[in-house]
Design a protein around this motif. Structure first.
Motif, PDB file in Angstrom:
ATOM      1  N   TRP A  86       0.816  -1.220   0.000  1.00 43.99           N
ATOM      2  CA  TRP A  86       0.000   0.000   0.000  1.00 43.99           C
ATOM      3  C   TRP A  86       0.847   1.267   0.000  1.00 43.99           C
ATOM      4  CZ3 TRP A  86       0.772   3.229   4.135  1.00 43.99           C
ATOM      5  CH2 TRP A  86       1.329   2.657   5.281  1.00 43.99           C
ATOM      6  N   VAL A  87       2.139   1.137   0.126  1.00 43.87           N
ATOM      7  CA  VAL A  87       3.002   2.332   0.150  1.00 43.87           C
ATOM      8  C   VAL A  87       3.350   2.735  -1.276  1.00 43.87           C
ATOM      9  CG1 VAL A  87       5.319   3.163   0.701  1.00 43.87           C
ATOM     10  CG2 VAL A  87       3.991   1.941   2.434  1.00 43.87           C
TER      11      VAL A  87
ATOM     12  N   ASP B 212      14.149  15.456 -15.111  1.00 46.32           N
ATOM     13  CA  ASP B 212      13.675  14.070 -15.173  1.00 46.32           C
ATOM     14  C   ASP B 212      14.870  13.139 -15.323  1.00 46.32           C
ATOM     15  OD1 ASP B 212      12.531  11.640 -15.587  1.00 46.32           O
ATOM     16  OD2 ASP B 212      11.225  12.279 -17.238  1.00 46.32           O
TER      17      ASP B 212
ATOM     18  N   TYR C 261      15.049  10.119 -15.231  1.00 46.17           N
ATOM     19  CA  TYR C 261      14.784   8.867 -15.957  1.00 46.17           C
ATOM     20  C   TYR C 261      14.892   9.048 -17.469  1.00 46.17           C
ATOM     21  CZ  TYR C 261      13.453   7.466 -11.329  1.00 46.17           C
ATOM     22  OH  TYR C 261      13.476   7.208  -9.973  1.00 46.17           O
ATOM     23  N   THR C 262      15.096  10.271 -17.919  1.00 45.87           N
ATOM     24  CA  THR C 262      15.371  10.478 -19.341  1.00 45.87           C
ATOM     25  C   THR C 262      16.848  10.818 -19.579  1.00 45.87           C
ATOM     26  OG1 THR C 262      14.887  12.842 -19.296  1.00 45.87           O
ATOM     27  CG2 THR C 262      13.030  11.357 -19.706  1.00 45.87           C
ATOM     28  N   LEU C 263      17.621  10.861 -18.498  1.00 43.82           N
ATOM     29  CA  LEU C 263      19.044  11.229 -18.633  1.00 43.82           C
ATOM     30  C   LEU C 263      19.931   9.987 -18.625  1.00 43.82           C
ATOM     31  CD1 LEU C 263      19.233  14.218 -16.078  1.00 43.82           C
ATOM     32  CD2 LEU C 263      18.937  14.326 -18.571  1.00 43.82           C
TER      33      LEU C 263
ATOM     34  N   ARG D 124      17.240  -1.856  -5.865  1.00 43.44           N
ATOM     35  CA  ARG D 124      15.926  -1.775  -5.211  1.00 43.44           C
ATOM     36  C   ARG D 124      15.665  -0.350  -4.704  1.00 43.44           C
ATOM     37  NH1 ARG D 124      14.340  -3.141   0.160  1.00 43.44           N
ATOM     38  NH2 ARG D 124      12.160  -3.834   0.332  1.00 43.44           N
TER      39      ARG D 124
ATOM     40  N   ARG E 274      16.647   2.325  -6.103  1.00 41.08           N
ATOM     41  CA  ARG E 274      16.256   3.092  -7.298  1.00 41.08           C
ATOM     42  C   ARG E 274      14.810   2.810  -7.664  1.00 41.08           C
ATOM     43  NH1 ARG E 274      21.483   2.243 -11.319  1.00 41.08           N
ATOM     44  NH2 ARG E 274      22.923   3.543 -10.127  1.00 41.08           N
ATOM     45  N   GLU E 275      14.451   1.537  -7.532  1.00 45.10           N
ATOM     46  CA  GLU E 275      13.091   1.130  -7.880  1.00 45.10           C
ATOM     47  C   GLU E 275      12.081   1.822  -6.954  1.00 45.10           C
ATOM     48  OE1 GLU E 275      12.773  -3.122  -8.412  1.00 45.10           O
ATOM     49  OE2 GLU E 275      10.737  -3.106  -7.636  1.00 45.10           O
TER      50      GLU E 275
ATOM     51  N   ALA F 123      11.634   5.430  -7.802  1.00 47.48           N
ATOM     52  CA  ALA F 123      10.726   5.636  -8.941  1.00 47.48           C
ATOM     53  C   ALA F 123       9.274   5.501  -8.492  1.00 47.48           C
ATOM     54  CB  ALA F 123      11.035   4.641 -10.054  1.00 47.48           C
ATOM     55  N   LEU F 124       9.017   4.474  -7.676  1.00 41.75           N
ATOM     56  CA  LEU F 124       7.648   4.259  -7.185  1.00 41.75           C
ATOM     57  C   LEU F 124       7.120   5.517  -6.492  1.00 41.75           C
ATOM     58  CD1 LEU F 124       5.273   2.260  -6.429  1.00 41.75           C
ATOM     59  CD2 LEU F 124       6.530   1.862  -4.297  1.00 41.75           C
ATOM     60  N   LEU F 125       7.974   6.138  -5.678  1.00 38.15           N
ATOM     61  CA  LEU F 125       7.526   7.245  -4.827  1.00 38.15           C
ATOM     62  C   LEU F 125       7.461   8.588  -5.549  1.00 38.15           C
ATOM     63  CD1 LEU F 125       9.669   6.424  -1.646  1.00 38.15           C
ATOM     64  CD2 LEU F 125       7.239   5.920  -1.989  1.00 38.15           C
TER      65      LEU F 125
ATOM     66  N   TRP G 283       7.445   9.155  -9.214  1.00 37.70           N
ATOM     67  CA  TRP G 283       7.167   9.165 -10.661  1.00 37.70           C
ATOM     68  C   TRP G 283       6.081  10.150 -11.047  1.00 37.70           C
ATOM     69  CZ3 TRP G 283      10.060   6.397 -14.155  1.00 37.70           C
ATOM     70  CH2 TRP G 283       9.579   6.353 -15.469  1.00 37.70           C
ATOM     71  N   GLU G 284       5.010  10.122 -10.307  1.00 39.74           N
ATOM     72  CA  GLU G 284       3.885  10.985 -10.680  1.00 39.74           C
ATOM     73  C   GLU G 284       3.053  11.346  -9.462  1.00 39.74           C
ATOM     74  OE1 GLU G 284       0.946   9.165 -13.166  1.00 39.74           O
ATOM     75  OE2 GLU G 284      -0.037  11.059 -13.595  1.00 39.74           O
TER      76      GLU G 284
END
Lengths: 407, 260
Positions: free
Chosen positions: B65-66, B137, B139-141, B174, B176-177, B180-182, B184-185
């Protein structure tokens, strides 16, 4: 065996690859000429119609922000093709449901096209390649979980016929689900799911959906299909897996004459070699699990990436990602592949790519349809059963430990 | 320096808890917490330093749920209770980058519990124009371009997978993952946070490495303007992670502000 004509509907008129970092995500669309693009669309739609005339089924897909596939809304093209054709099955493979915000809307789109086509839709669903995540602004983490929850919701929306129902999941929330129209086919269009990893295939098999895998070659495809069969059997669906549950997408080019076939096959390779993508788009965090990323950091690479670095028609045929040549040659290649992977019931023909011109594409479609397809249908009927039976502990010894496909 | 596992309902956290004195909370950024970093020992030398790995970072578990920094703010408030920190004893709270965002979320939830707040290259608010990202961003670099944003001296901190164990690499991946989860948007911010920052009552210091390529001086100034009375300090010869690149200057700046 059913065969499907598939084109990624690329826009190949690009500057030299040395002038850009990535054909996907970041290539400015000033390089897209809408006039040339419109001509290409006329052509690609014509080719699907010709494929139907030749007795093939039709397949399409979607990608975003890329010159490799200028169809960012496959349901729109599927709807157009539904009205341009009369008999072909219409496979969309697929809807990128981990990247779309409203699964119920997708259920509506598919149901509407099913009605427009009088029940010819084959509804495919994909998690999507990693380079789709930035264009969709879609979180790369938990895409699998979103994918399966969205698919669950879509099937519920299709099959709910008694007024509003609700869905409150982890990712998607709907209080009032009551779609009009409902699908033409009952209970709903066949569901396809693509995955190129064995891990994903087990779950597809458990659900009994049609499994498609793309360019995974001899061993990769067998691993995916074996996992599917494992999932199928574990879910109590029986020991026999019908062939029509398994599909393989390969580059396919057939011509009467070997030189012509070779020339066409060379052009098809564009599909693999033109896919220049910056690393940051190819592997966003969370798209694959951490231990797989660590293996990549240690130097492991995807078989397709390794192939791409030194691509050739011969190597593509040898690795099972391409079936190309004269009808005789292609029949033999497919038979060998079929036996190796344990049988499958759908051949998804990537029959057009890059600079393969209209006449060349049509020659490939026609030669395949007239010289290879009748043999395929006869040799591998839709009633065939897929799968290997393990001979005790010998399975670990590889192919020698398996007896032939149960056909 | 050892860490230990603290079990809360539904989540296990890896927590560094060392030193003695009034508690000082350190909330790490996107790259996680290396308890062997020099700044950790230096902070723990003068205070009881509590530095949890956020859910999904280090050895901490990640409940399904996080998915946003405010979720972690709630978990850390539970952690403080579980560690027996007296709710009436105000805390000093330091957060870097993503950890700065989490610290700000905690500060607006329980303003009265915070004595001093230090935000180091924090993200978490959107202050600039609609058609320009406040934070680049990443994630585009390319990896090299990201390093240039992170470090004053990228060459010194270049990643060398060959020198790391699989376990270390896996934790890094992990981390990094989860980042991204936290983030991204919406990209690197909670649209609601800026409307809550006026609730922060503790004296607040914003710190920025002068070569920070992610958090610009303009962004930091606009962020600080949302927090009543906040001040800004700059650390020279440091990028986005001054606690790593300039640990002595970082620790000095923090303790000067905390005054204890």
């Amino acid at each position: 065996m059913k065969a499907w004509h598939f084109s990624e509907t690329a826009y190949p008129y690009l500057p030299p690859a040395s002038e850009y970092d990535s054909i996907r995500v970041s290539l400015p669309n000033k390089h897209y000429d809408p006039v040339k693009g419109a001509e290409l669309w006329d052509r690609y739609l014509d080719e699907w119609c010709i494929a139907e005339d030749e007795g093939l089924e039709i397949m399409m897909n979607e990608h975003h922000q890329t010159a490799t596939c200028v169809d960012p809304a496959a349901p729109l093209i599927l709807a157009a093709v539904a009205r341009l054709t009369k008999k072909a099955r219409l496979l969309i493979l697929g809807n990128p449901i981990a990247n779309r915000r409203q699964p119920v809307r997708i259920a509506e789109e598919m149901a509407l096209i099913d009605v427009l086509s009088k029940g010819r839709v084959e509804a495919g669903f994909v998690r999507g390649v990693p380079y789709e995540l930035s264009p969709a602004n879609s979180n790369p983490v938990r895409t699998n979980e979103r994918h399966w929850e969205a698919l669950d919701l879509i099937v519920r929306a299709w099959t709910n016929t008694s007024g509003p129902t609700s869905f409150e999941g982890q990712f998607f929330h709907h209080r009032n689900i009551n779609i009009w129209p409902r699908p033409y086919q009952a209970p709903h269009p066949p569901v396809w799911v693509s995955t190129t990893s064995p891990g994903g295939a087990t779950r597809v098999g458990q659900n009994g959906y049609i499994q498609a895998t793309f360019l995974t070659g001899f061993d990769g495809t067998r691993a995916v299909f074996d996992s599917y069969r494992k999932g199928w059997r574990a879910a109590g669906r029986g020991n026999d897996i019908p062939n029509h549950r398994l599909a393989y997408a390969a580059l396919v080019y057939v011509a009467p004459d070997e030189a012509q076939a070779r020339a066409g096959a060379e052009k098809l390779l564009w599909y693999v070699t033109a896919n220049k993508v910056s690393p940051q788009f190819a592997n966003p965090p969370g798209y694959v699990n951490a231990s797989a990323v660590v293996q990549m950091m240690r130097g492991a690479s995807h078989p397709l990436s390794a192939f791409k670095a030194n691509a050739s028609v011969d190597k593509a045929i040898e690795s099972g990602i391409m079936f190309a040549g004269t009808p005789d040659q292609v029949r033999a290649q497919i038979a060998r592949f079929y036996d190796h992977v344990g049988g499958f019931g759908h051949l998804l023909n990537m029959g057009q790519a890059g600079f393969l011109e209209h006449d060349e594409t049509v020659l490939g479609i026609r030669t395949f349809a007239r010289e290879v397809y009748p043999w395929l249908k006869e040799t591998y009927p839709d009633t065939a059963v897929s799968g290997f039976e393990s001979q005790g502990g010998a399975a670990a010894n590889g192919a020698a430990g398996w007896k032939g496909p149960l056909v | 320096m050892a860490t230990r596992k603290v079990s809360l309902p539904g989540v296990d956290l890896e927590v560094f808890d060392g030193g003695s004195g009034a508690p000082l909370i350190f909330l790490h950024g996107a790259s996680g917490l290396d308890a062997g970093s020099p700044f950790v020992g230096a902070l723990a030398a003068r205070r009881r330093l509590i530095a949890p790995s956020h859910p999904g970072f280090g050895a901490s578990s990640l409940p399904d749920w996080v998915d946003a920094p405010p979720d972690i703010a709630h978990i850390h408030l539970e952690l403080f209770d579980a560690l027996g920190i007296d709710p009436s004893q105000p805390l000093d709270l330091v957060g870097c980058s993503l950890g700065g965002w989490i610290a700000a979320e905690i500060a607006v939830l329980v303003p009265a519990r915070i004595r001093r707040l230090v935000l180091v290259g924090p993200v978490g608010v959107k202050t600039g124009p609609i058609d320009a990202l406040d934070i680049p961003d990443i994630y585009t670099l390319s990896a090299a371009a990201v390093d240039k944003c992170l470090y004053h001296e990228p060459a010194r901190w270049k990643l060398d997978p060959a020198s790391m164990t699989d376990k270390q690499l896996e934790i890094m991946v992990r981390n990094r993952e989860t980042t991204a989860l936290l983030t991204w948007e919406p990209w690197m911010h909670n649209p609601k946070l800026r409307h809550r920052l006026h609730r922060v009552s503790a004296p607040t210091l914003f710190i920025r490495g002068e070569s920070d390529g992610l958090v610009s001086a303009e962004y930091l100034a606009r962020y600080a303007a949302l927090v009543p009375g906040a001040t800004i300090s700059t650390i020279a010869a440091a990028g986005h992670v001054p606690h790593i690149e300039q640990p002595e200057a970082f620790v000095r700046t923090v303790f000067d502000f905390l005054g204890a």
